[in-house]
Design a protein around this motif. Structure first.
Motif, PDB file in Angstrom:
ATOM      1  N   ILE A   1       0.854  -1.188   0.000  1.00 51.62           N
ATOM      2  CA  ILE A   1       0.000   0.000   0.000  1.00 51.62           C
ATOM      3  C   ILE A   1       0.887   1.234   0.000  1.00 51.62           C
ATOM      4  O   ILE A   1       1.774   1.386   0.849  1.00 51.62           O
ATOM      5  N   LEU A   2       0.611   2.148  -0.935  1.00 50.96           N
ATOM      6  CA  LEU A   2       1.316   3.427  -0.994  1.00 50.96           C
ATOM      7  C   LEU A   2       0.337   4.516  -0.595  1.00 50.96           C
ATOM      8  O   LEU A   2      -0.690   4.700  -1.259  1.00 50.96           O
ATOM      9  N   ALA A   3       0.633   5.217   0.496  1.00 52.14           N
ATOM     10  CA  ALA A   3      -0.307   6.179   1.059  1.00 52.14           C
ATOM     11  C   ALA A   3       0.115   7.613   0.741  1.00 52.14           C
ATOM     12  O   ALA A   3       1.308   7.929   0.695  1.00 52.14           O
ATOM     13  N   TYR A   4      -0.885   8.484   0.599  1.00 54.17           N
ATOM     14  CA  TYR A   4      -0.632   9.897   0.282  1.00 54.17           C
ATOM     15  C   TYR A   4       0.175  10.578   1.377  1.00 54.17           C
ATOM     16  O   TYR A   4       1.038  11.402   1.096  1.00 54.17           O
ATOM     17  N   ASN A   5      -0.110  10.246   2.632  1.00 56.02           N
ATOM     18  CA  ASN A   5       0.651  10.835   3.729  1.00 56.02           C
ATOM     19  C   ASN A   5       0.693   9.857   4.908  1.00 56.02           C
ATOM     20  O   ASN A   5       0.078   8.779   4.858  1.00 56.02           O
ATOM     21  N   ASP A   6       1.389  10.226   5.960  1.00 58.33           N
ATOM     22  CA  ASP A   6       1.547   9.334   7.108  1.00 58.33           C
ATOM     23  C   ASP A   6       0.237   9.089   7.837  1.00 58.33           C
ATOM     24  O   ASP A   6      -0.002   8.001   8.368  1.00 58.33           O
ATOM     25  N   ALA A   7      -0.626  10.114   7.883  1.00 56.03           N
ATOM     26  CA  ALA A   7      -1.907   9.941   8.563  1.00 56.03           C
ATOM     27  C   ALA A   7      -2.753   8.884   7.859  1.00 56.03           C
ATOM     28  O   ALA A   7      -3.334   7.999   8.507  1.00 56.03           O
TER      29      ALA A   7
ATOM     30  N   THR B   1      13.196  12.302   0.695  1.00 58.20           N
ATOM     31  CA  THR B   1      14.143  11.189   0.855  1.00 58.20           C
ATOM     32  C   THR B   1      13.481  10.041   1.597  1.00 58.20           C
ATOM     33  O   THR B   1      12.626  10.243   2.468  1.00 58.20           O
ATOM     34  N   LEU B   2      13.897   8.841   1.258  1.00 58.28           N
ATOM     35  CA  LEU B   2      13.317   7.631   1.845  1.00 58.28           C
ATOM     36  C   LEU B   2      13.814   7.429   3.269  1.00 58.28           C
ATOM     37  O   LEU B   2      15.012   7.506   3.546  1.00 58.28           O
TER      38      LEU B   2
ATOM     39  N   LEU C   1       8.439   8.809   3.296  1.00 57.76           N
ATOM     40  CA  LEU C   1       9.261   9.776   2.570  1.00 57.76           C
ATOM     41  C   LEU C   1       9.383  11.024   3.434  1.00 57.76           C
ATOM     42  O   LEU C   1       8.369  11.582   3.850  1.00 57.76           O
ATOM     43  N   HIS C   2      10.613  11.430   3.700  1.00 58.84           N
ATOM     44  CA  HIS C   2      10.822  12.626   4.509  1.00 58.84           C
ATOM     45  C   HIS C   2      10.613  13.875   3.670  1.00 58.84           C
ATOM     46  O   HIS C   2      11.273  14.085   2.660  1.00 58.84           O
ATOM     47  N   TYR C   3       9.662  14.684   4.107  1.00 62.15           N
ATOM     48  CA  TYR C   3       9.353  15.961   3.467  1.00 62.15           C
ATOM     49  C   TYR C   3      10.048  17.039   4.307  1.00 62.15           C
ATOM     50  O   TYR C   3       9.653  17.287   5.437  1.00 62.15           O
ATOM     51  N   PRO C   4      11.081  17.689   3.786  1.00 59.84           N
ATOM     52  CA  PRO C   4      11.853  18.642   4.599  1.00 59.84           C
ATOM     53  C   PRO C   4      11.128  19.967   4.798  1.00 59.84           C
ATOM     54  O   PRO C   4      11.643  21.045   4.477  1.00 59.84           O
ATOM     55  N   VAL C   5       9.920  19.894   5.355  1.00 55.33           N
ATOM     56  CA  VAL C   5       9.051  21.064   5.403  1.00 55.33           C
ATOM     57  C   VAL C   5       9.604  22.162   6.305  1.00 55.33           C
ATOM     58  O   VAL C   5       9.476  23.353   5.995  1.00 55.33           O
ATOM     59  N   GLU C   6      10.250  21.793   7.429  1.00 51.50           N
ATOM     60  CA  GLU C   6      10.802  22.832   8.307  1.00 51.50           C
ATOM     61  C   GLU C   6      11.924  23.598   7.610  1.00 51.50           C
ATOM     62  O   GLU C   6      12.006  24.822   7.701  1.00 51.50           O
ATOM     63  N   MET C   7      12.782  22.871   6.905  1.00 55.41           N
ATOM     64  CA  MET C   7      13.874  23.511   6.170  1.00 55.41           C
ATOM     65  C   MET C   7      13.316  24.421   5.074  1.00 55.41           C
ATOM     66  O   MET C   7      13.777  25.553   4.887  1.00 55.41           O
ATOM     67  N   MET C   8      12.315  23.918   4.355  1.00 52.97           N
ATOM     68  CA  MET C   8      11.698  24.703   3.287  1.00 52.97           C
ATOM     69  C   MET C   8      11.033  25.956   3.837  1.00 52.97           C
ATOM     70  O   MET C   8      11.133  27.044   3.264  1.00 52.97           O
TER      71      MET C   8
ATOM     72  N   ASP D   1       5.712  12.176   4.212  1.00 57.99           N
ATOM     73  CA  ASP D   1       5.841  13.380   5.041  1.00 57.99           C
ATOM     74  C   ASP D   1       6.854  13.194   6.165  1.00 57.99           C
ATOM     75  O   ASP D   1       7.592  14.104   6.491  1.00 57.99           O
ATOM     76  N   ASP D   2       6.845  12.014   6.824  1.00 63.65           N
ATOM     77  CA  ASP D   2       7.724  11.773   7.975  1.00 63.65           C
ATOM     78  C   ASP D   2       7.424  12.727   9.121  1.00 63.65           C
ATOM     79  O   ASP D   2       8.328  13.316   9.713  1.00 63.65           O
ATOM     80  N   VAL D   3       6.143  12.858   9.450  1.00 60.91           N
ATOM     81  CA  VAL D   3       5.767  13.620  10.652  1.00 60.91           C
ATOM     82  C   VAL D   3       6.009  12.737  11.872  1.00 60.91           C
ATOM     83  O   VAL D   3       6.311  11.551  11.760  1.00 60.91           O
TER      84      VAL D   3
END
Length: 333
Positions: free
Chosen positions: A241-247, A322-323, A288-295, A273-275
């Motif tokens: 299963i590939l999910a849109y986000n962690d939730a 990144t994985l 997948l790590h979404y570097p949202v804080e850095m962005m 997202d990697d929350v």
């Protein structure tokens, strides 16, 4: 309320001296500086942030528009913004856009009414043309999580298609060829771009993902549960299963486990997202790590620099997820 004239009169100094004290300027003796500060405190004087900004040539405030406040992803985005504004002593004016055209437009216009010249905007509902128009009006207008070629240097964005490709490639390399997707039903570009990336990776390996293997729902845990339930009710055959986000991934895992389907022994699940939630799922979630804080930090610095008239390099600010491998993906039985 006390004014700068009141402070100057009470301290027996000039307006210029009080101004230097307020803005930490030079040419004021220690004793005078201390006296002025004491009188300011006693009289309850509060400097005007916008007037101070004119003197220091720094933006007094940063406007922020995000879809919602409680979602962990946007909390992380807010943290990235707050880290920079705290360092630069800039106040935040925050508004929620709710991924609705009128709400996003009104949020930006309200910030404009407050004369905010630096903004970090997460907009998914407004058109490219309208956002380009806002960028022309607002010196420090920066978009996050969206790319518009005409204002590329004002966009800080994630390559969602690359993210979809990476997550599918990882599943396939673990030996999975029967894949299903639980995705967001929000009418924005991100879900479709991730699905495009997933299908590109699958096609490269001769794997088909028909529409019947993709289920849409709200991008939260409840939506993940519901999407997973619908896939199971249709007897869709899958091992990954590939999910849109962690939730959604977390909700999907709950539904699988409620149906005595073990993760990852029977079905592997990958999120996006990697929350913080991803580390505390059981099993811990590969994502997948979404570097949202850095962005968000970069977007904030750009907005403040642009508002102060600093040169805008004609460049794009693209990030790639990144994985992060944990425990929810394994080779199929």
């Amino acid at each position: 309320m006390a004014t700068i004239k009141d402070i100057a009169s009470a301290a027996g100094v000039s307006l210029a001296t009080v101004s230097r004290v307020i803005n930490n300027g030079p040419k004021v003796g220690d004793a005078t500086r201390a006296r002025v500060k004491t009188i300011m405190q006693e009289m309850g004087y509060r400097p005007n942030a916008n007037a101070r900004a004119l003197v220091t040539k720094r933006s007094a405030s940063l406007g922020v528009v995000i879809p919602e406040l409680l979602e962990p992803f946007f909390a992380a985005l807010g943290q990235g913004i707050e880290t920079v504004t705290r360092q630069q002593k800039v106040q935040i004016l925050l508004s929620a856009g709710s991924i609705e055209q009128e709400t996003e437009r009104r949020a930006i216009e309200t910030l404009l009414e407050h004369r905010v010249e630096a903004m970090v905007v997460h907009s998914k509902a407004l058109s490219d043309a309208e956002l380009i128009d806002f960028a022309c009006q607002i010196p420090g207008f920066v978009l996050i999580n969206r790319y518009i070629p005409e204002i590329a240097n004002r966009c800080v964005w994630l390559d969602n298609e690359a993210g979809g490709f990476i997550m599918a490639e990882h599943m396939i390399k673990q030996g999975h060829s029967k894949l299903a997707v639980v995705s967001s039903n929000y009418q924005i570009t991100d879900p479709q771009m991730r699905i495009d990336g997933i299908r590109r990776a699958a096609n490269a390996h001769g794997i088909d993902i028909p529409d019947s293997h993709i289920e849409f729902s709200t991008p939260d845990q409840e939506g993940g549960e519901l999407a997973m339930q619908k896939l199971l009710s249709r007897d869709v055959e899958f091992t990954g299963i590939l999910a849109y986000n962690d939730a959604m991934a977390s909700g999907a895992m709950t539904m699988l486990q409620d149906n005595n389907i073990a993760v990852p022994q029977d079905v592997s699940v990958i999120g996006f997202d990697d929350v913080l939630l991803a580390k505390y799922c059981r099993p811990k979630l590969t994502t997948l790590h979404y570097p949202v804080e850095m962005m968000a930090g970069l977007a904030t610095r750009l907005a403040l620099d642009f508002a102060m008239g600093k040169s805008c390099k004609e460049e794009t600010h693209k990030y790639t997820p990144t994985l992060i491998t944990r425990q929810s993906v394994a080779a199929p039985r």
